[in-house]
Enzyme design. Sequence first.
Site, PDB file in Angstrom:
ATOM      1  N   ARG A  72       0.846  -1.202   0.000  1.00 42.91           N
ATOM      2  CA  ARG A  72       0.000   0.000   0.000  1.00 42.91           C
ATOM      3  C   ARG A  72       0.887   1.261   0.000  1.00 42.91           C
ATOM      4  O   ARG A  72       0.561   2.265  -0.614  1.00 42.91           O
ATOM      5  CB  ARG A  72      -0.873  -0.071   1.254  1.00 42.91           C
ATOM      6  N   ILE A  99      -8.461   5.200   0.166  1.00 42.80           N
ATOM      7  CA  ILE A  99      -7.892   6.055   1.206  1.00 42.80           C
ATOM      8  C   ILE A  99      -6.409   6.207   0.887  1.00 42.80           C
ATOM      9  O   ILE A  99      -5.682   5.215   0.806  1.00 42.80           O
ATOM     10  CB  ILE A  99      -8.046   5.395   2.603  1.00 42.80           C
ATOM     11  N   ASN A 114     -11.960  16.670  -0.775  1.00 43.62           N
ATOM     12  CA  ASN A 114     -12.778  15.484  -1.056  1.00 43.62           C
ATOM     13  C   ASN A 114     -14.256  15.860  -0.988  1.00 43.62           C
ATOM     14  O   ASN A 114     -14.640  16.773  -0.256  1.00 43.62           O
ATOM     15  CB  ASN A 114     -12.494  14.403  -0.003  1.00 43.62           C
ATOM     16  N   THR A 115     -15.067  15.138  -1.751  1.00 42.93           N
ATOM     17  CA  THR A 115     -16.510  15.278  -1.587  1.00 42.93           C
ATOM     18  C   THR A 115     -17.087  13.966  -1.082  1.00 42.93           C
ATOM     19  O   THR A 115     -16.727  12.888  -1.568  1.00 42.93           O
ATOM     20  CB  THR A 115     -17.186  15.761  -2.890  1.00 42.93           C
ATOM     21  N   HIS A 116     -17.950  14.063  -0.076  1.00 47.53           N
ATOM     22  CA  HIS A 116     -18.492  12.875   0.587  1.00 47.53           C
ATOM     23  C   HIS A 116     -20.018  12.960   0.599  1.00 47.53           C
ATOM     24  O   HIS A 116     -20.570  14.014   0.940  1.00 47.53           O
ATOM     25  CB  HIS A 116     -17.951  12.809   2.026  1.00 47.53           C
ATOM     26  N   ASP A 148      -7.568  14.954   5.686  1.00 45.13           N
ATOM     27  CA  ASP A 148      -6.441  14.764   6.611  1.00 45.13           C
ATOM     28  C   ASP A 148      -6.147  13.272   6.689  1.00 45.13           C
ATOM     29  O   ASP A 148      -6.621  12.504   5.846  1.00 45.13           O
ATOM     30  CB  ASP A 148      -6.732  15.419   7.979  1.00 45.13           C
ATOM     31  N   GLY A 150      -7.249  10.997   8.575  1.00 48.28           N
ATOM     32  CA  GLY A 150      -8.359  10.115   8.949  1.00 48.28           C
ATOM     33  C   GLY A 150      -9.276   9.830   7.766  1.00 48.28           C
ATOM     34  O   GLY A 150      -9.028  10.278   6.642  1.00 48.28           O
ATOM     35  N   ASP A 152     -12.502  10.728   6.147  1.00 45.67           N
ATOM     36  CA  ASP A 152     -13.572  11.736   6.092  1.00 45.67           C
ATOM     37  C   ASP A 152     -13.630  12.599   7.354  1.00 45.67           C
ATOM     38  O   ASP A 152     -14.713  12.977   7.816  1.00 45.67           O
ATOM     39  CB  ASP A 152     -14.939  11.065   5.832  1.00 45.67           C
TER      40      ASP A 152
END
Length: 207
Positions: A72, A99, A114-116, A148, A150, A152
């Site tokens: 990863r 991620i 990001n868009t969530h 960041d 984490g 979301d």
Amino acid sequence: MPASRLVVLVSGSGTNLQALLDAIDAHPGGAEGFGAEVVAVGADRANIAGLERAEKAGIPTFVCPVKDYGSREEWDAALTEATDAHAPDLVVSAGFMKIVGKNFIDRFGGRFVNTHPALLPAFPGAHGVRDALAYGAKVTGCTVHFVDSGVDTGPIIAQGVVEIRDGEDEAALHERIKEVERQLLVDVVGRLARHGYRIEGRKVTIQ
Ligand code: GRF
């Protein structure tokens, strides 16, 4: 001022990417007037509509599938370099379903958006729409935020609210969220690029 350089990351249909491309195209002042241009589109998988949209628009693309790398960390380093090769001012995760790791965040932290599809901090993770429905929430929506380390959890830039209808299924609700999400993303990216911004702790101020 020259347009900010955007690298957009996608994993699927790329309708958020398309909304950005259309908004830049439709702006009377073009990319400079909008404040940003998409200089490259990256993905974690090949053969997706999001990449086709980029190719159709004549935008360079790159693909970094996790399975092509030994670990990863190696994948994260490759994604970081592939993104950095386009010298982005802002990186936009628009339905990018991976991620990213420490390397990517170290390089692009504070300029990675990001868009969530939920109202964070409620329902983070890969199933924000399904989780809001299962919880019995009455409203949900979308959140555009800085990324960041984490999942979301980064500072929130803007949110849009969508009421949940009785009996609605995940696909129908997600589609209605995406209508709001696309507009929100276009609005936020344009404003960040045109006006500049400050991040102080969890607070984001667009100047
Ligand atoms: C969006 O709802 C995004 O928030 C989510 O996946 C969707 C991507 O849609 N995680 P698209 O690929 O931009 O059409």
